[in-house]
Design an enzyme around this catalytic site. Structure first.
Site, PDB file in Angstrom:
ATOM      1  N   ASP A   1      -4.316   0.321  -9.352  1.00  0.00           N
ATOM      2  CA  ASP A   1      -5.761   0.013  -9.423  1.00  0.00           C
ATOM      3  C   ASP A   1      -6.145  -0.395 -10.769  1.00  0.00           C
ATOM      4  O   ASP A   1      -6.824  -1.340 -11.064  1.00  0.00           O
ATOM      5  CB  ASP A   1      -6.751   1.026  -8.854  1.00  0.00           C
ATOM      6  CG  ASP A   1      -6.568   1.778  -7.551  1.00  0.00           C
ATOM      7  OD1 ASP A   1      -5.649   0.716  -6.874  1.00  0.00           O
ATOM      8  OD2 ASP A   1      -6.667   2.689  -7.270  1.00  0.00           O
TER       9      ASP A   1
ATOM     10  N   SER B   1     -25.731   7.248 -15.858  1.00  0.00           N
ATOM     11  CA  SER B   1     -25.533   6.079 -15.001  1.00  0.00           C
ATOM     12  C   SER B   1     -26.804   5.455 -14.371  1.00  0.00           C
ATOM     13  O   SER B   1     -27.518   6.168 -13.726  1.00  0.00           O
ATOM     14  CB  SER B   1     -24.458   6.517 -14.020  1.00  0.00           C
ATOM     15  OG  SER B   1     -24.850   5.624 -12.712  1.00  0.00           O
TER      16      SER B   1
ATOM     17  N   ASP C   1       2.935   2.053  -4.953  1.00  0.00           N
ATOM     18  CA  ASP C   1       2.948   1.920  -6.471  1.00  0.00           C
ATOM     19  C   ASP C   1       3.494   3.627  -7.219  1.00  0.00           C
ATOM     20  O   ASP C   1       4.094   3.378  -8.193  1.00  0.00           O
ATOM     21  CB  ASP C   1       1.619   1.940  -7.054  1.00  0.00           C
ATOM     22  CG  ASP C   1       0.540   2.695  -6.722  1.00  0.00           C
ATOM     23  OD1 ASP C   1       0.584   3.682  -5.934  1.00  0.00           O
ATOM     24  OD2 ASP C   1      -0.728   2.500  -7.282  1.00  0.00           O
TER      25      ASP C   1
ATOM     26  N   GLU D   1       0.672  -1.101   0.127  1.00  0.00           N
ATOM     27  CA  GLU D   1      -0.115  -0.357   0.089  1.00  0.00           C
ATOM     28  C   GLU D   1       1.045   1.063  -0.048  1.00  0.00           C
ATOM     29  O   GLU D   1       1.938   1.345   0.829  1.00  0.00           O
ATOM     30  CB  GLU D   1      -0.848  -0.044   1.188  1.00  0.00           C
ATOM     31  CG  GLU D   1      -2.051   0.341   1.030  1.00  0.00           C
ATOM     32  CD  GLU D   1      -3.251  -0.469  -0.166  1.00  0.00           C
ATOM     33  OE1 GLU D   1      -3.002  -0.245  -1.340  1.00  0.00           O
ATOM     34  OE2 GLU D   1      -3.477  -1.611   0.372  1.00  0.00           O
ATOM     35  N   HIS D   2       0.472   2.244  -0.762  1.00  0.00           N
ATOM     36  CA  HIS D   2       1.090   3.678  -1.055  1.00  0.00           C
ATOM     37  C   HIS D   2       2.407   3.166  -1.321  1.00  0.00           C
ATOM     38  O   HIS D   2       3.579   3.974  -1.143  1.00  0.00           O
ATOM     39  CB  HIS D   2       1.120   4.398   0.320  1.00  0.00           C
ATOM     40  CG  HIS D   2      -0.217   4.873   0.374  1.00  0.00           C
ATOM     41  ND1 HIS D   2      -0.707   6.019  -0.186  1.00  0.00           N
ATOM     42  CD2 HIS D   2      -1.191   4.378   1.251  1.00  0.00           C
ATOM     43  CE1 HIS D   2      -1.745   6.443   0.385  1.00  0.00           C
ATOM     44  NE2 HIS D   2      -2.322   5.408   0.994  1.00  0.00           N
TER      45      HIS D   2
ATOM     46  N   LEU E   1     -12.297   0.249  -3.032  1.00  0.00           N
ATOM     47  CA  LEU E   1     -12.194  -0.577  -3.776  1.00  0.00           C
ATOM     48  C   LEU E   1     -12.058  -0.576  -5.333  1.00  0.00           C
ATOM     49  O   LEU E   1     -12.609  -1.413  -6.085  1.00  0.00           O
ATOM     50  CB  LEU E   1     -13.489  -1.777  -3.506  1.00  0.00           C
ATOM     51  CG  LEU E   1     -13.483  -2.221  -2.004  1.00  0.00           C
ATOM     52  CD1 LEU E   1     -14.977  -3.057  -1.838  1.00  0.00           C
ATOM     53  CD2 LEU E   1     -12.258  -3.167  -1.703  1.00  0.00           C
ATOM     54  N   SER E   2     -11.897   0.777  -5.423  1.00  0.00           N
ATOM     55  CA  SER E   2     -11.559   1.289  -6.973  1.00  0.00           C
ATOM     56  C   SER E   2     -12.798   1.241  -7.886  1.00  0.00           C
ATOM     57  O   SER E   2     -12.659   0.568  -8.961  1.00  0.00           O
ATOM     58  CB  SER E   2     -10.492   0.491  -7.641  1.00  0.00           C
ATOM     59  OG  SER E   2      -9.160   0.375  -6.772  1.00  0.00           O
ATOM     60  N   SER E   3     -13.790   2.020  -7.364  1.00  0.00           N
ATOM     61  CA  SER E   3     -14.991   2.019  -8.462  1.00  0.00           C
ATOM     62  C   SER E   3     -14.554   2.818  -9.598  1.00  0.00           C
ATOM     63  O   SER E   3     -15.036   2.735 -10.594  1.00  0.00           O
ATOM     64  CB  SER E   3     -16.053   2.586  -7.504  1.00  0.00           C
ATOM     65  OG  SER E   3     -15.668   3.790  -7.022  1.00  0.00           O
TER      66      SER E   3
ATOM     67  N   GLY F   1     -16.798   4.817  -3.010  1.00  0.00           N
ATOM     68  CA  GLY F   1     -15.985   5.421  -1.610  1.00  0.00           C
ATOM     69  C   GLY F   1     -15.702   4.157  -0.649  1.00  0.00           C
ATOM     70  O   GLY F   1     -15.274   4.637   0.457  1.00  0.00           O
TER      71      GLY F   1
HETATM   72  C1  GLA Z   1      -5.264   4.473  -4.342  1.00  0.00           C
HETATM   73  C2  GLA Z   1      -4.492   4.786  -5.720  1.00  0.00           C
HETATM   74  C3  GLA Z   1      -3.615   3.770  -5.815  1.00  0.00           C
HETATM   75  C4  GLA Z   1      -2.522   3.356  -4.524  1.00  0.00           C
HETATM   76  C5  GLA Z   1      -3.482   3.110  -3.341  1.00  0.00           C
HETATM   77  C6  GLA Z   1      -2.725   3.226  -2.030  1.00  0.00           C
HETATM   78  O1  GLA Z   1      -6.171   3.366  -4.388  1.00  0.00           O
HETATM   79  O2  GLA Z   1      -5.497   4.938  -6.574  1.00  0.00           O
HETATM   80  O3  GLA Z   1      -2.714   4.187  -6.801  1.00  0.00           O
HETATM   81  O4  GLA Z   1      -1.438   4.573  -4.341  1.00  0.00           O
HETATM   82  O5  GLA Z   1      -4.434   4.288  -2.988  1.00  0.00           O
HETATM   83  O6  GLA Z   1      -1.880   1.715  -2.342  1.00  0.00           O
END
Ligand code: GLA
Length: 406
Positions: A189, A79, A48, A45-46, A142-144, A139
């Site tokens: 993501d 949407s 990339d 995490e953090h 989970l990368s919506s 939010g």
């Molecule tokens: C968000 C960003 C990613 C990554 C994470 C933390 O999801 O979109 O690129 O930096 O935070 O790991």
């Protein structure tokens, strides 16, 4: 990373649903339908945006996107989740924006951003009607937004007759988010949403772009990955995310390297020693998280390959502690969820995604899942937190074109 929150996810979305919704909305059938998944990050995490490796997998919640050319210059984006909200643009204006477009907020700008980013690599999308239907919770960390962008890149490449490979599609999606929406996210993501394969975690090295699909066979041994969406809004995320990124860049500069990844490559002892040279406490802690997290990803990938679940769990929890103490991106809800899961017998648990709210992922025996979910609900209720949602994560397929029966 920060579209409007608060709309509950639909449990499923599928091709038949979106085709009939598109037809009802635009009075004709779509010419193309793509879907792309959200993701959960197991560890890394953090890192990339620091040249580090990440270990995410795609989840079963997907964003579906249907589109058809209009024969004119107008783009209209609607949407199923936000029916009252229509985004429109003129293709000519998106093209005229050049390489520094005006930043646009709102969920529809992720789709416009993809049209703009494709134009930057010479792929010209025609005027188009677009309908989006997503079951990725918004939010929740989970990368919506990546799911939306990656579904859009696939569909628009089809419309423009452009054959672009997965990793480059991910980069185009990231460019839309970085330069059009103005969120300085890394590539994790979009890579997960585009290049993940069902039943696998994706080990992706953001420094040398090496990719490895690692089988995720936890269920063979009676374990699963549980996602707890704390339901806590992460309003601070954008500004704080950018600040963390800047701090990492400053730390790298102080150490005389291009990215903290190069410090991590020196190995645990030497990198720990080097970091002590950073006199600013905050910068030293930020760097320490990044470097130790990179080491943890390598160890976690190894644990995954050997089916060493206790070791993987320990690394996940160590990652959470580092994100909480050194990187300072946790929240009371995330810490409570992690602790409750560990008390309920999880082998490991950690916040996933950017932090400041959103979700926790835990590695837990399937026999303990119900008790753990119950404990989470009770603890959150007693603490007067928003009611959390618990889901078993199913490692799923990355973005793809939908045929009529899928
Ligand atoms: C968000 C960003 C990613 C990554 C994470 C933390 O999801 O979109 O690129 O930096 O935070 O790991």
């Amino acid at each position: 990373m920060n579209p409007p929150a608060g709309i509950p996810p639909r449990p499923t979305a599928d091709t038949a649903d979106i085709v009939s919704a598109f037809t009802a909305t635009f009075r004709r059938e779509p010419s193309v339908v793509w879907s792309a998944p959200g993701r959960v990050n197991l560890i890394g995490e953090h890192v990339d945006y620091n040249g580090g490796p990440v270990l995410p997998f795609a989840i079963q919640h997907r964003c579906y996107l249907a589109a058809a050319p209009t024969g004119e210059r107008t783009v209209t984006v609607r949407s199923a989740q936000f029916p009252a909200d229509t985004t429109t643009a003129d293709i000519a204006d998106l093209r005229a924006a050049g390489d520094s477009p005006a930043r646009r907020a709102g969920w529809g700008s992720y789709v416009l951003g993809v049209i703009w980013a494709l134009g930057q690599v010479g792929v010209y999308v025609p005027g188009v009607d677009v309908l989006v239907d997503s079951s990725v919770p918004v939010g929740a960390g989970l990368s919506s937004s990546a799911a939306l962008e990656c579904a859009a890149v696939g569909a628009f490449c089809d419309l423009a007759d452009a054959d672009i490979e997965g990793p480059q599609r991910a980069v185009i999606a990231q460019r839309a988010e970085n330069d059009f929406v103005g969120v300085p996210c890394g590539l994790m993501d979009q890579m997960a949403s585009t290049c993940a394969t069902a039943g696998h975690a994706l080990l992706y090295d953001t420094y040398n772009h090496h990719k490895e699909q690692i089988p995720l066979n936890v269920s063979d041994d009676g374990y699963e990955f549980l996602i707890v969406d704390t339901g806590a809004a992460h309003g601070l995320v954008d500004g704080e995310y950018a600040r963390r990124r800047t701090a990492c860049e400053q730390a790298a500069r102080l150490l005389g390297v291009k990215s903290l990844r190069l410090v991590a490559d020196l190995g645990p002892q030497q990198s720990a020693h080097l970091i002590t040279a950073i006199t600013d406490t905050t910068l030293r802690h930020r760097a320490r998280h990044v470097v130790t997290e990179i080491h943890r990803v390598h160890q976690a990938a190894d644990a995954l390959k050997h089916g060493d679940w206790p070791r993987l769990g320990t690394l996940m929890t160590a990652s959470h502690n580092s994100l909480r103490d050194d990187f300072e991106v946790s929240s009371p809800q995330l810490d409570t969820a992690v602790q409750t899961l560990l008390n309920a017998g999880a082998l490991g648990a950690r916040l996933t995604g950017a932090g400041f709210g959103g979700s926790v992922v835990a590695l837990i025996a399937t026999t303990q899942t119900q008790t753990a979910a119950h404990a989470i609900t009770t603890t959150f209720k007693n603490a007067r937190y928003t009611t959390p949602t618990t889901t078993t994560a199913i490692p799923s397929q990355g973005a793809h074109r939908q045929t009529p029966h899928t």
